[in-house]
Design a protein around this motif. Sequence first.
Motif, short mmCIF file in Angstrom:
data_model
loop_
_atom_site.label_atom_id
_atom_site.label_comp_id
_atom_site.label_asym_id
_atom_site.label_seq_id
_atom_site.Cartn_x
_atom_site.Cartn_y
_atom_site.Cartn_z
N UNK A 91 0.84 -1.20 0.00
CA UNK A 91 0.00 0.00 0.00
C UNK A 91 0.88 1.25 0.00
N UNK A 92 0.47 2.23 -0.75
CA UNK A 92 1.24 3.48 -0.77
C UNK A 92 0.90 4.30 0.47
N UNK A 93 1.94 4.94 1.00
CA UNK A 93 1.76 5.76 2.20
C UNK A 93 2.39 7.13 1.97
N UNK A 94 2.07 8.05 2.83
CA UNK A 94 2.66 9.40 2.77
C UNK A 94 4.11 9.40 3.22
N UNK A 95 4.53 8.37 3.94
CA UNK A 95 5.88 8.32 4.50
C UNK A 95 6.90 7.66 3.58
#
Length: 175
Positions: A91-95
């Motif tokens: 999953x893509x994350x902001x971090x």
Amino acid sequence: MDAVEVARGRRGARGITIRSAELKELFVSLGHGDVRTVLASGNVVFDSDAAARTLKPAIERALGERFGYDAWIVLVPHGSLETIVERYPWPETEETHPYVVFGSDESALAEIAQAAGELDAGDSALERAARDGDVVYWECPKGSSTDTPFAKLLAKARFRSVTTTRNLRTLRKLL
């Protein structure tokens, strides 16, 4: 063949700046159709009647002659790109930054994939990588894409002419 050309180190290569319009013009002059450049990334989407095995050396030679640098590219069939993007495993994350490592040499990809499998448990909390077919997926914390152990491996000279890495967000723009 509908293809995407992803170039290794074009931006900033020995101070060379290649404008998108010039890059597009070169691909059109080589007889390719439906040519479009994407962002200032050096990526080109195009159609060609040429056989896949002749495209890579012909494009590299033309880029080198026209712009005066050692051109190394990886060609990806455009139809494969959507599958590559869809198969990103995390999953893509902001971090984090999501990347895809492309290669034109099986032994290089195998070595990179082996290193991905050997990331220390401590490092895997910071970055992770996994091979899937002809690509290696890689995720690293934002701000560290040049200084993690895996990034340092990818920067080694032996991979310079046969691999290139693209951010997943850039790849989506190529679809």
